[in-house]
Design a protein around this motif. Structure first.
Motif, PDB file in Angstrom:
ATOM      1  N   ILE A   1       0.780  -1.287   0.095  1.00 31.35           N
ATOM      2  CA  ILE A   1       0.032   0.045   0.218  1.00 31.35           C
ATOM      3  C   ILE A   1       0.975   1.254   0.033  1.00 31.35           C
ATOM      4  O   ILE A   1       0.489   2.186  -0.467  1.00 31.35           O
ATOM      5  CB  ILE A   1      -1.012  -0.013   1.241  1.00 31.35           C
ATOM      6  CG1 ILE A   1      -2.087   1.266   1.132  1.00 31.35           C
ATOM      7  CG2 ILE A   1      -0.112   0.173   2.431  1.00 31.35           C
ATOM      8  CD1 ILE A   1      -3.200   0.902  -0.076  1.00 31.35           C
ATOM      9  N   ASP A   2       2.061   1.270   0.822  1.00 36.65           N
ATOM     10  CA  ASP A   2       2.868   2.491   0.657  1.00 36.65           C
ATOM     11  C   ASP A   2       3.521   2.665  -0.582  1.00 36.65           C
ATOM     12  O   ASP A   2       4.175   3.605  -0.830  1.00 36.65           O
ATOM     13  CB  ASP A   2       3.952   2.300   1.965  1.00 36.65           C
ATOM     14  CG  ASP A   2       4.823   1.255   1.691  1.00 36.65           C
ATOM     15  OD1 ASP A   2       4.324   0.123   0.739  1.00 36.65           O
ATOM     16  OD2 ASP A   2       5.847   1.268   2.410  1.00 36.65           O
ATOM     17  N   GLN A   3       3.394   1.968  -1.645  1.00 35.31           N
ATOM     18  CA  GLN A   3       4.046   1.986  -2.914  1.00 35.31           C
ATOM     19  C   GLN A   3       3.111   2.449  -4.012  1.00 35.31           C
ATOM     20  O   GLN A   3       3.510   2.685  -5.183  1.00 35.31           O
ATOM     21  CB  GLN A   3       4.801   0.838  -3.479  1.00 35.31           C
ATOM     22  CG  GLN A   3       6.128   0.479  -2.728  1.00 35.31           C
ATOM     23  CD  GLN A   3       6.660  -0.658  -2.833  1.00 35.31           C
ATOM     24  OE1 GLN A   3       6.395  -1.104  -4.131  1.00 35.31           O
ATOM     25  NE2 GLN A   3       7.549  -1.093  -2.174  1.00 35.31           N
TER      26      GLN A   3
END
Length: 50
Positions: free
Chosen positions: A44-46
């Motif tokens: 999700i952080d990418q």
């Protein structure tokens, strides 16, 4: 397709749920380098634009 590419018998195919078939196809695609960019799981952080 499943009986040939996934090596399933006709009986195995007809007893399989759509969920099981989808999972087996995904594993086949990963194992053979066939997964498309949209099929890949991204942390999700990418994720861009979120």
């Amino acid at each position: 397709m499943a009986t040939v590419m996934l090596g399933m018998s006709d009986d195995e195919f007809w007893r399989s749920t759509p969920r099981k078939l989808y999972a087996m196809i995904q594993v086949h695609k990963q194992a053979n380098g066939l997964e498309e960019e949209e099929d890949k799981v991204v942390p999700i952080d990418q994720v861009e634009g979120g």
